[in-house]
Design a protein around this motif. Structure first.
Motif, mmCIF file in Angstrom:
data_model
loop_
_atom_site.group_PDB
_atom_site.id
_atom_site.type_symbol
_atom_site.label_atom_id
_atom_site.label_comp_id
_atom_site.label_asym_id
_atom_site.label_seq_id
_atom_site.Cartn_x
_atom_site.Cartn_y
_atom_site.Cartn_z
ATOM 1 N N ILE A 266 2.682 11.769 7.129
ATOM 2 C CA ILE A 266 3.808 12.394 6.759
ATOM 3 C C ILE A 266 3.940 12.861 5.184
ATOM 4 C CG2 ILE A 266 6.196 12.516 6.726
ATOM 5 C CD1 ILE A 266 6.090 10.941 9.345
ATOM 6 N N TYR A 267 3.709 11.952 4.434
ATOM 7 C CA TYR A 267 3.881 11.941 2.783
ATOM 8 C C TYR A 267 3.026 12.894 2.483
ATOM 9 C CZ TYR A 267 3.455 10.800 -1.981
ATOM 10 O OH TYR A 267 3.446 10.921 -3.214
ATOM 11 N N LEU B 248 0.700 -1.312 -0.106
ATOM 12 C CA LEU B 248 0.093 0.052 0.061
ATOM 13 C C LEU B 248 0.909 1.163 0.133
ATOM 14 C CD1 LEU B 248 -3.147 0.589 1.953
ATOM 15 C CD2 LEU B 248 -1.291 2.231 2.359
ATOM 16 N N LEU B 249 1.755 1.369 0.812
ATOM 17 C CA LEU B 249 2.798 2.615 0.890
ATOM 18 C C LEU B 249 3.497 2.650 -0.492
ATOM 19 C CD1 LEU B 249 4.160 2.187 4.363
ATOM 20 C CD2 LEU B 249 2.434 3.653 3.812
ATOM 21 N N GLY B 250 4.077 1.626 -1.045
ATOM 22 C CA GLY B 250 4.655 1.546 -2.171
ATOM 23 C C GLY B 250 4.021 2.064 -3.523
ATOM 24 N N LEU C 81 0.547 -1.992 15.962
ATOM 25 C CA LEU C 81 1.633 -1.200 15.621
ATOM 26 C C LEU C 81 1.790 -0.977 14.147
ATOM 27 C CD1 LEU C 81 4.639 -0.280 16.670
ATOM 28 C CD2 LEU C 81 5.419 -2.479 16.462
ATOM 29 N N TYR C 82 1.709 -1.997 13.426
ATOM 30 C CA TYR C 82 1.941 -1.585 11.820
ATOM 31 C C TYR C 82 0.786 -0.784 11.510
ATOM 32 C CZ TYR C 82 5.802 -5.106 11.799
ATOM 33 O OH TYR C 82 7.050 -5.697 12.000
ATOM 34 N N THR C 83 -0.115 -0.951 11.783
ATOM 35 C CA THR C 83 -1.412 -0.129 11.398
ATOM 36 C C THR C 83 -1.158 1.534 11.798
ATOM 37 O OG1 THR C 83 -2.827 -2.074 11.640
ATOM 38 C CG2 THR C 83 -3.741 0.395 11.343
ATOM 39 N N LEU C 84 -0.765 1.579 12.840
ATOM 40 C CA LEU C 84 -0.419 2.940 13.328
ATOM 41 C C LEU C 84 0.771 3.493 12.318
ATOM 42 C CD1 LEU C 84 -0.849 5.428 15.341
ATOM 43 C CD2 LEU C 84 0.650 4.302 16.969
ATOM 44 N N LEU C 85 1.824 2.588 12.424
ATOM 45 C CA LEU C 85 3.100 3.033 11.642
ATOM 46 C C LEU C 85 2.491 3.416 10.205
ATOM 47 C CD1 LEU C 85 6.064 3.401 11.297
ATOM 48 C CD2 LEU C 85 6.160 1.086 10.766
ATOM 49 N N THR C 86 1.880 2.698 9.541
ATOM 50 C CA THR C 86 1.345 3.041 8.074
ATOM 51 C C THR C 86 0.687 4.214 8.006
ATOM 52 O OG1 THR C 86 1.088 0.682 7.690
ATOM 53 C CG2 THR C 86 -0.124 2.183 6.370
ATOM 54 N N LEU C 87 -0.350 4.427 9.116
ATOM 55 C CA LEU C 87 -1.167 5.747 8.849
ATOM 56 C C LEU C 87 -0.192 6.927 9.317
ATOM 57 C CD1 LEU C 87 -4.243 4.619 10.991
ATOM 58 C CD2 LEU C 87 -4.145 4.971 8.349
ATOM 59 N N GLY D 84 9.296 9.608 -0.355
ATOM 60 C CA GLY D 84 8.536 8.265 -0.160
ATOM 61 C C GLY D 84 9.346 7.168 0.121
ATOM 62 N N THR D 85 10.578 7.238 -0.707
ATOM 63 C CA THR D 85 11.460 5.979 -0.699
ATOM 64 C C THR D 85 12.022 5.881 0.949
ATOM 65 O OG1 THR D 85 12.206 6.227 -2.770
ATOM 66 C CG2 THR D 85 13.653 5.165 -1.173
ATOM 67 N N ILE D 86 12.391 7.224 1.692
ATOM 68 C CA ILE D 86 12.705 7.243 2.875
ATOM 69 C C ILE D 86 11.864 6.995 3.993
ATOM 70 C CG2 ILE D 86 13.407 8.890 4.944
ATOM 71 C CD1 ILE D 86 14.556 10.590 2.405
ATOM 72 N N LEU D 87 10.427 7.000 3.594
ATOM 73 C CA LEU D 87 9.498 6.741 4.612
ATOM 74 C C LEU D 87 9.362 5.046 4.653
ATOM 75 C CD1 LEU D 87 6.890 9.425 3.930
ATOM 76 C CD2 LEU D 87 8.093 9.290 5.809
ATOM 77 N N ILE D 88 9.348 4.683 3.419
ATOM 78 C CA ILE D 88 9.314 3.109 3.016
ATOM 79 C C ILE D 88 10.529 2.488 3.850
ATOM 80 C CG2 ILE D 88 9.401 1.087 1.570
ATOM 81 C CD1 ILE D 88 7.841 2.893 -0.430
ATOM 82 N N ALA D 89 11.539 3.125 3.920
ATOM 83 C CA ALA D 89 12.951 2.469 4.506
ATOM 84 C C ALA D 89 12.579 2.389 6.094
ATOM 85 C CB ALA D 89 14.144 3.462 4.094
ATOM 86 N N ILE D 90 11.877 3.524 6.410
ATOM 87 C CA ILE D 90 11.624 3.493 7.733
ATOM 88 C C ILE D 90 10.773 2.361 8.107
ATOM 89 C CG2 ILE D 90 10.305 4.611 9.754
ATOM 90 C CD1 ILE D 90 10.838 7.348 8.468
ATOM 91 N N TYR D 91 9.823 1.930 7.497
ATOM 92 C CA TYR D 91 8.831 0.841 7.685
ATOM 93 C C TYR D 91 9.677 -0.454 7.475
ATOM 94 C CZ TYR D 91 4.813 -2.294 7.187
ATOM 95 O OH TYR D 91 3.744 -3.324 7.235
#
Length: 480
Positions: free
Chosen positions: A436-437, A310-312, A425-431, A455-462
């Protein structure tokens, strides 16, 4: 801890099914720009979208829950698996043949009812195609039951390659820029695929058993109600849209809506691939006393990787938009909504096994009927006012509600220890990452390439959180 070998087997099968699905869907993506550039109007793609929605509904009706019924009874010790297969095979053959005969005889009045009185040939070809697909569902289920994912994937890809080849032949090489040739390509590819499938799946063993058929129908018919309501939750937007949208451009708007759905289909590919591997896995593990742990792990990992996809897609939407022609870009804002809908749909599917394994399939029918009412009401109210936003929004609300209902009731009927802490945790992180994006996109960064870098940096955080919490790299690198 769940059986590691079982989870590895599930992951391997998911990868094979997923790879074929991803390759197939990616190749089918190539047809979308082909259609948008070659077909004369966006309304032409609206016709394709509308009729494919009808065929999806018909496919559920014509298979009448026998696919899941086959897996259920073939894995029961008190039933002979070859007999179960031959019985399902014969039943689907007869019903598909009768439906094909019906369509050939009455295709003109059917076309009139559907709103295509001048194009009865469209309806005849597409409905004959769906009859062939319905019959083929049991042989394909047999390949999954026999754990032959490579053959399954090869035959599925064969259809995709043939369909693309016929489309290129008719639309590009021969210059036939007519919707008719889209449907002709489909039926030719489907027929050839089915002919190639049969030698591997002709039921040599077992026998047709009327009592087995009655038992399977008793189990599967509630799934038919479930399936009809479920597929209508997915396709009712494209079926009703031409009747609800005011003005003369309903088909054009539907074409835009249908094309933008293709951009979000990466999530659907993953969900479908997971389903192909997960359904036989669940029924085969039902006899294992530790199976509930495997179901819980499977749910967690499905959600984790769904969020990553989804994030990608959201963060790289400026690239994904080129899947469709620029004439359709006005509808791309619905893509995040569609992605979340697919996530909820996948979770609901994973949750649904509690009533399938306890033979309380009536609950699936209840949930789907509730979802159907929600979908229908929201579309009737919303489409005349806000167009396809109501269509995608109604699906989101539908799957969110029935997902919650299935979880709450399922935990009372057949509790499974899902890791809600990790899922939360993963749901909150995704939201948070999405927030932020969009904040960066709206207020700070307007350059496409800088946005994708962010967006790449945010995906790297995930991924960092993922590898630290659930997939430690050190353990993966040293695993034999």
């Amino acid at each position: 801890m769940a059986d590691t070998n079982s989870m590895k087997g599930l992951a391997k099968d998911t990868a094979i099914y997923g790879l074929s699905s991803i390759i197939g869907k990616f190749l089918n993506y190539l047809l979308v720009p082909l259609y948008t550039y070659v077909l004369a109007r966006t309304a032409d793609y609206g016709i394709v979208t509308n009729l494919y929605a009808w065929t999806a509904l018909l496919l559920v009706i014509l298979t009448y829950g026998m696919e899941t019924g086959f897996f259920r009874f073939a894995n029961r010790e008190d039933y002979d698996a070859p007999t179960v297969y031959r019985t399902a095979y014969c039943a689907l053959f007869v019903s598909s043949a009768l439906f094909t005969l019906f369509v050939v005889i009455f295709h003109k009045p059917i076309a009139y009812v559907l709103g295509y009185p001048d194009h009865a040939e469209f309806v005849e070809m597409m409905f004959a195609t769906v009859a062939i697909d319905a019959f083929a569902c049991i042989p394909f289920a047999y390949l999954r039951y026999k754990q032959r994912p490579l053959l399954f994937a090869a035959l599925k890809l064969l259809f995709v390659v043939l369909n693309i080849a016929f489309n290129i032949l008719f639309l590009v090489i021969l210059g036939k820029n007519d919707v008719y040739y889209v449907f002709l390509s489909n039926i030719l590819a489907t027929a050839i695929q089915t002919l190639c499938l049969l030698p591997f799946t002709i039921p040599y063993g077992g026998k047709f058993d009327a009592q087995v058929l009655r038992d399977m129908l008793r189990y599967s018919l509630p799934l038919l109600v479930l399936g009809i309501a479920g597929i209508m939750n997915q396709t009712l937007d494209r079926i009703l849209f031409p009747y609800l949208y005011p003005g003369d451009d309903a088909q054009a708007q539907l074409g835009i809506y249908g094309a933008c759905f293709k951009v979000a289909m990466v999530m659907m590919m993953f969900t479908q691939a997971f389903r192909y591997a997960y359904e036989p896995f669940v029924f085969s593990k039902h006899k294992d006393r530790r199976s509930v742990e495997a179901y819980a792990d499977a749910m967690k990992y499905y959600i984790i990787f769904s969020y990553l996809i989804l994030l990608g897609v959201i963060f790289y939407l400026d690239i994904f938009r080129y899947i469709v022609s620029s004439a359709y870009w006005e509808g791309l804002k619905i893509v995040p909504v569609v992605l979340w809908t697919y996530v909820f749909q996948g979770i609901y599917f994973n949750l649904s096994f509690w009533y399938k394994l306890t033979d309380e399939t009536k609950w699936g029918a209840y949930f789907s009927l509730i979802g159907l009412v929600i979908t229908f009401v929201l579309q009737v109210i919303g489409v005349p006012r806000i167009g396809y936003w109501a269509s995608c929004g109604s699906s989101l609300v539908c799957y969110f509600v029935i997902m919650l209902l299935s979880y709450v009731i399922g935990q009372k009927k057949a509790p499974i220890p899902y890791d809600l802490k990790a899922i939360g945790l993963y749901t909150l992180l995704t939201l948070v990452l999405m927030g932020i994006y969009y904040a960066l996109r709206l207020y700070y960064i307007h350059d496409m390439w800088l946005l994708m870098l962010a967006g790449t940096i945010l995906i790297a955080i995930y991924i960092i959180v993922l590898t630290r919490k659930d997939f430690p790299l050190r353990a993966l690198l040293h695993r034999k």
